[in-house]
Design a protein around this motif. Structure first.
Motif, PDB file in Angstrom:
ATOM      1  N   LEU A  92      44.531  43.941  46.680  1.00  0.00           N
ATOM      2  CA  LEU A  92      44.753  42.511  46.506  1.00  0.00           C
ATOM      3  C   LEU A  92      46.240  42.183  46.468  1.00  0.00           C
ATOM      4  O   LEU A  92      47.052  42.940  45.929  1.00  0.00           O
ATOM      5  CB  LEU A  92      44.111  42.031  45.200  1.00  0.00           C
ATOM      6  N   GLN A  93      46.566  41.030  47.026  1.00  0.00           N
ATOM      7  CA  GLN A  93      47.935  40.523  46.997  1.00  0.00           C
ATOM      8  C   GLN A  93      48.013  39.343  46.035  1.00  0.00           C
ATOM      9  O   GLN A  93      47.025  38.651  45.787  1.00  0.00           O
ATOM     10  CB  GLN A  93      48.365  40.082  48.403  1.00  0.00           C
ATOM     11  N   LYS A  94      49.191  39.113  45.497  1.00  0.00           N
ATOM     12  CA  LYS A  94      49.376  37.993  44.580  1.00  0.00           C
ATOM     13  C   LYS A  94      49.033  36.684  45.288  1.00  0.00           C
ATOM     14  O   LYS A  94      49.437  36.450  46.429  1.00  0.00           O
ATOM     15  CB  LYS A  94      50.821  37.964  44.075  1.00  0.00           C
ATOM     16  N   GLY A  95      48.266  35.825  44.595  1.00  0.00           N
ATOM     17  CA  GLY A  95      47.868  34.547  45.149  1.00  0.00           C
ATOM     18  C   GLY A  95      46.563  34.566  45.913  1.00  0.00           C
ATOM     19  O   GLY A  95      46.006  33.515  46.247  1.00  0.00           O
ATOM     20  N   GLN A  96      46.030  35.769  46.179  1.00  0.00           N
ATOM     21  CA  GLN A  96      44.755  35.872  46.876  1.00  0.00           C
ATOM     22  C   GLN A  96      43.617  35.432  45.947  1.00  0.00           C
ATOM     23  O   GLN A  96      43.704  35.539  44.722  1.00  0.00           O
ATOM     24  CB  GLN A  96      44.533  37.315  47.326  1.00  0.00           C
ATOM     25  N   VAL A  97      42.537  34.939  46.532  1.00  0.00           N
ATOM     26  CA  VAL A  97      41.396  34.481  45.748  1.00  0.00           C
ATOM     27  C   VAL A  97      40.230  35.446  45.927  1.00  0.00           C
ATOM     28  O   VAL A  97      39.889  35.819  47.055  1.00  0.00           O
ATOM     29  CB  VAL A  97      40.973  33.052  46.155  1.00  0.00           C
ATOM     30  N   VAL A  98      39.627  35.862  44.785  1.00  0.00           N
ATOM     31  CA  VAL A  98      38.427  36.698  44.803  1.00  0.00           C
ATOM     32  C   VAL A  98      37.405  36.049  43.880  1.00  0.00           C
ATOM     33  O   VAL A  98      37.741  35.230  43.019  1.00  0.00           O
ATOM     34  CB  VAL A  98      38.710  38.145  44.349  1.00  0.00           C
ATOM     35  N   THR A  99      36.150  36.438  44.051  1.00  0.00           N
ATOM     36  CA  THR A  99      35.080  35.859  43.240  1.00  0.00           C
ATOM     37  C   THR A  99      34.256  36.964  42.592  1.00  0.00           C
ATOM     38  O   THR A  99      33.779  37.881  43.268  1.00  0.00           O
ATOM     39  CB  THR A  99      34.154  34.984  44.112  1.00  0.00           C
ATOM     40  N   LEU A 100      34.121  36.887  41.280  1.00  0.00           N
ATOM     41  CA  LEU A 100      33.241  37.797  40.548  1.00  0.00           C
ATOM     42  C   LEU A 100      31.838  37.209  40.576  1.00  0.00           C
ATOM     43  O   LEU A 100      31.648  36.017  40.287  1.00  0.00           O
ATOM     44  CB  LEU A 100      33.716  37.958  39.102  1.00  0.00           C
ATOM     45  N   VAL A 101      30.848  38.022  40.928  1.00  0.00           N
ATOM     46  CA  VAL A 101      29.475  37.528  41.070  1.00  0.00           C
ATOM     47  C   VAL A 101      28.508  38.471  40.359  1.00  0.00           C
ATOM     48  O   VAL A 101      28.766  39.666  40.224  1.00  0.00           O
ATOM     49  CB  VAL A 101      29.075  37.387  42.554  1.00  0.00           C
ATOM     50  N   SER A 102      27.375  37.899  39.912  1.00  0.00           N
ATOM     51  CA  SER A 102      26.341  38.709  39.264  1.00  0.00           C
ATOM     52  C   SER A 102      25.206  39.049  40.220  1.00  0.00           C
ATOM     53  O   SER A 102      24.178  39.559  39.808  1.00  0.00           O
ATOM     54  CB  SER A 102      25.787  37.980  38.037  1.00  0.00           C
ATOM     55  N   LYS A 103      25.402  38.734  41.488  1.00  0.00           N
ATOM     56  CA  LYS A 103      24.395  39.028  42.514  1.00  0.00           C
ATOM     57  C   LYS A 103      25.018  39.970  43.542  1.00  0.00           C
ATOM     58  O   LYS A 103      26.170  40.384  43.417  1.00  0.00           O
ATOM     59  CB  LYS A 103      23.947  37.737  43.187  1.00  0.00           C
ATOM     60  N   ASP A 145      26.738  31.896  37.667  1.00  0.00           N
ATOM     61  CA  ASP A 145      26.642  33.262  38.171  1.00  0.00           C
ATOM     62  C   ASP A 145      27.865  33.675  38.996  1.00  0.00           C
ATOM     63  O   ASP A 145      27.800  34.606  39.791  1.00  0.00           O
ATOM     64  CB  ASP A 145      25.376  33.437  39.013  1.00  0.00           C
ATOM     65  N   TYR A 146      28.978  33.005  38.778  1.00  0.00           N
ATOM     66  CA  TYR A 146      30.187  33.386  39.504  1.00  0.00           C
ATOM     67  C   TYR A 146      31.424  32.896  38.755  1.00  0.00           C
ATOM     68  O   TYR A 146      31.363  31.997  37.905  1.00  0.00           O
ATOM     69  CB  TYR A 146      30.179  32.814  40.922  1.00  0.00           C
ATOM     70  N   ALA A 147      32.561  33.506  39.089  1.00  0.00           N
ATOM     71  CA  ALA A 147      33.860  33.045  38.599  1.00  0.00           C
ATOM     72  C   ALA A 147      34.871  33.255  39.713  1.00  0.00           C
ATOM     73  O   ALA A 147      35.101  34.395  40.143  1.00  0.00           O
ATOM     74  CB  ALA A 147      34.282  33.804  37.343  1.00  0.00           C
ATOM     75  N   LYS A 148      35.434  32.159  40.204  1.00  0.00           N
ATOM     76  CA  LYS A 148      36.447  32.242  41.249  1.00  0.00           C
ATOM     77  C   LYS A 148      37.809  32.453  40.564  1.00  0.00           C
ATOM     78  O   LYS A 148      38.145  31.752  39.609  1.00  0.00           O
ATOM     79  CB  LYS A 148      36.455  30.975  42.097  1.00  0.00           C
ATOM     80  N   CYS A 149      38.566  33.420  41.062  1.00  0.00           N
ATOM     81  CA  CYS A 149      39.818  33.805  40.403  1.00  0.00           C
ATOM     82  C   CYS A 149      40.953  33.938  41.418  1.00  0.00           C
ATOM     83  O   CYS A 149      40.732  34.295  42.582  1.00  0.00           O
ATOM     84  CB  CYS A 149      39.663  35.147  39.680  1.00  0.00           C
ATOM     85  N   ILE A 150      42.164  33.720  40.941  1.00  0.00           N
ATOM     86  CA  ILE A 150      43.359  33.937  41.737  1.00  0.00           C
ATOM     87  C   ILE A 150      44.086  35.159  41.187  1.00  0.00           C
ATOM     88  O   ILE A 150      44.102  35.388  39.974  1.00  0.00           O
ATOM     89  CB  ILE A 150      44.276  32.690  41.740  1.00  0.00           C
ATOM     90  N   VAL A 151      44.645  35.943  42.079  1.00  0.00           N
ATOM     91  CA  VAL A 151      45.323  37.175  41.682  1.00  0.00           C
ATOM     92  C   VAL A 151      46.708  36.850  41.134  1.00  0.00           C
ATOM     93  O   VAL A 151      47.530  36.265  41.824  1.00  0.00           O
ATOM     94  CB  VAL A 151      45.433  38.149  42.874  1.00  0.00           C
ATOM     95  N   LYS A 152      46.949  37.236  39.859  1.00  0.00           N
ATOM     96  CA  LYS A 152      48.260  37.031  39.231  1.00  0.00           C
ATOM     97  C   LYS A 152      49.119  38.291  39.296  1.00  0.00           C
ATOM     98  O   LYS A 152      50.314  38.217  39.524  1.00  0.00           O
ATOM     99  CB  LYS A 152      48.075  36.605  37.766  1.00  0.00           C
ATOM    100  N   ALA A 153      48.499  39.441  39.079  1.00  0.00           N
ATOM    101  CA  ALA A 153      49.205  40.722  39.186  1.00  0.00           C
ATOM    102  C   ALA A 153      48.457  41.563  40.204  1.00  0.00           C
ATOM    103  O   ALA A 153      47.298  41.937  39.978  1.00  0.00           O
ATOM    104  CB  ALA A 153      49.273  41.435  37.848  1.00  0.00           C
ATOM    105  N   PRO A 154      49.045  41.840  41.365  1.00  0.00           N
ATOM    106  CA  PRO A 154      48.329  42.509  42.451  1.00  0.00           C
ATOM    107  C   PRO A 154      48.075  43.984  42.169  1.00  0.00           C
ATOM    108  O   PRO A 154      48.689  44.590  41.299  1.00  0.00           O
ATOM    109  CB  PRO A 154      49.270  42.321  43.640  1.00  0.00           C
ATOM    110  N   GLY A 155      47.144  44.539  42.929  1.00  0.00           N
ATOM    111  CA  GLY A 155      46.801  45.946  42.809  1.00  0.00           C
ATOM    112  C   GLY A 155      45.536  46.232  43.579  1.00  0.00           C
ATOM    113  O   GLY A 155      45.085  45.419  44.390  1.00  0.00           O
ATOM    114  N   VAL A 156      44.943  47.380  43.329  1.00  0.00           N
ATOM    115  CA  VAL A 156      43.731  47.795  44.030  1.00  0.00           C
ATOM    116  C   VAL A 156      42.537  47.694  43.087  1.00  0.00           C
ATOM    117  O   VAL A 156      42.536  48.283  41.998  1.00  0.00           O
ATOM    118  CB  VAL A 156      43.856  49.235  44.564  1.00  0.00           C
ATOM    119  N   LEU A 157      41.532  46.923  43.493  1.00  0.00           N
ATOM    120  CA  LEU A 157      40.278  46.857  42.748  1.00  0.00           C
ATOM    121  C   LEU A 157      39.414  48.040  43.164  1.00  0.00           C
ATOM    122  O   LEU A 157      39.125  48.226  44.350  1.00  0.00           O
ATOM    123  CB  LEU A 157      39.531  45.553  43.039  1.00  0.00           C
TER     124      LEU A 157
END
Length: 479
Positions: A92-103, A145-157
């Protein structure tokens, strides 16, 4: 000081526990770990399955029997936590958007998680730390069932990592169905200890104690891991109902600012020592040795701080579970703790003892026994039936080695966590559990046969008969 040097022949106070895993699961490696100084083993039950754990337990116990030593086996049970599921590692890069999901995820930027309860506590603006904090996300939108998030500190998930919301803890049951099965597994295999993750209050400990009673195995010790804000807040009561306490610095560093972790470590160690409960320090002990064959200077200094805090034990995790040099990691850990013990200012122990006021006859007996042995620069030999005297001796942080024998093998295994207490198995020699004089004599003979005691040394033999108020101390010089 002579007494300090004498103690180093078997180890300088602080015990070394090793996590068994892919790097250390063979009999040859386990043998080397024990010979290099490991007194107990942890099985991380977040990974593997019963067949794998069975092979670990058998290997440890077979080697211990071969070497005629007492070692403990601790099963580390996952607690109420939220983890990510299976997915391909995502950079992930700073400012990128990812979504946590339960499905099940439908895109590469959707990350599956184990529990939907996470979304019940999230609000826009919340910070989410992934893993040990290597990636930081900021919540910008939340649904059921979701949370949309923006990356503040980048790294590898990476998959199967913990997810923490600083300042918030989801309302999860302490043990899920898998956790309940793991407690039962620990009972069936007669493990020495079970370590409970994410203990929030004494109620969590009491819940597991009730389970152990139901399963008929209440002799198993409970190690409560202090790794969350609620764990720190309730540590006094948690320690009171636990058999030992473990300071999990990795998780604490996610729930608290990392700069105050040393403060929390010292606070919890002092509390545990005063209460007579063994206290283990874990995470990033010799982190540099996961890859390297020698520890970094900062790791060495960190271990010194643990020794000077007067903790009972250190726990190596990745260093021995997946590290490239597991036996060397234990060997270096022993060299460092022994050297720190030898050079530790005596004022640290003196200050601790001043804070411990003996109240009962048995507590006064322990104080007198330790004082006598140290003044004579002699080792303590204690035979016990109930084990009540051992924590009282150990919490005084004796500067001489304490060799303990008992008719009870499980009791001996528990002592592998206690500061400068060295259990010796005399169960085959002592047939009558109440024969204290024979017990302490067999302990003496076994210690001599293993070269723990040498000609010219002073030994202080001790036993206390429960219920009779009989406490006997004998001083002998080996000739």
């Amino acid at each position: 000081m002579y007494s300090q040097r004498r103690a180093l022949s078997i180890g300088g106070g602080v015990k070394i526990l090793a996590t068994i895993g892919p790097s250390s699961s063979s009999a040859d490696v386990v043998r080397d770990l024990i010979k290099n100084g490991a007194s107990g083993f942890r099985i991380n039950m977040s990974f593997g399955d019963p067949s794998t754990w069975d092979s670990y337990v058998k290997c440890i116990r077979d080697v211990a029997q071969e070497l005629d030593v007492v070692v403990s086996v601790m099963g580390d049970i996952p607690g109420p936590q939220i983890r990510s599921g299976d997915f391909e590692p995502l950079e992930l890069q700073k400012g990128q958007v990812v979504t946590l999901v339960s499905k099940a995820p439908t895109t590469s930027t959707e990350i599956p998680i184990s529990r939907r309860e996470l979304f019940d506590i999230l609000d826009p603006g919340d910070s989410i730390l992934y893993g040990d904090g290597e990636v930081e996300l900021r919540v910008i939108e939340v649904g059921s069932d979701y949370a949309k998030c923006i990356v503040k500190a980048p790294g590898v998930l990476k998959p199967k990592k913990k997810i923490v919301v600083p300042g918030k803890e989801p309302p999860l049951p302490f043990l899920d169905d898998k956790g309940l099965e793991l407690v039962k597994y620990a009972c069936e295999r007669k493990l020495t200890y079970i370590a409970l993750s994410y203990v929030r209050s004494e109620q969590d400990v009491l819940f597991v104690k009730d389970l152990l009673n139901q399963y008929g195995c209440n002799e198993i010790g409970i190690v409560s891991k202090i790794e969350t804000s609620s764990g720190i807040r309730n540590v006094n009561k948690i320690a009171a109902f636990s058999d030992a306490v473990l300071i999990a610095r990795g998780d604490l560093g996610v729930h608290f600012p990392i700069e105050i972790i040393p403060v929390l470590q010292e606070r919890v160690v002092k509390l545990s020592v005063k209460m007579g409960k063994p206290v283990i320090v874990a995470t990033d002990i010799l982190d540099s040795m996961i890859e390297g064959s020698r520890p970094s200077r900062s790791d060495v200094i960190g271990v010194y701080n643990v020794v000077y805090n007067l903790a009972d034990a250190i726990l190596l995790t990745n260093e021995t579970a997946i590290g490239k040099h597991p036996a060397e990691a234990v060997k270096w850990a022993k060299v460092i703790v022994d050297t720190a013990f030898e050079n530790m200012p005596t004022v640290l122990v003196e200050q601790l003892r001043k804070a411990i006021k003996p109240q009962t006859l048995l507590e006064k007996y322990a104080h007198g026994l330790v004082s006598l042995a140290e003044s004579l620069e002699g080792a303590i030999l204690a035979y016990t039936k109930t084990g009540r005297i051992v924590p009282l001796i150990s919490r005084l942080r004796p500067r001489v080695p304490v060799y303990v024998g008992s008719w009870n093998k499980m009791l001996l295994e528990k002592y592998t966590l206690f500061y400068n207490v060295h259990p010796i198995d005399v169960t085959k020699q002592v047939l009558e559990r109440d024969d204290y004089e024979k017990g302490v004599q067999e302990l003496y003979l076994k210690a001599r046969s293993k070269n723990y005691l040498k000609p010219g040394e002073t030994v202080v033999k001790s036993y206390a008969k429960p219920g009779l108020n009989v406490h006997e101390i004998r001083v002998e010089v080996i000739v």
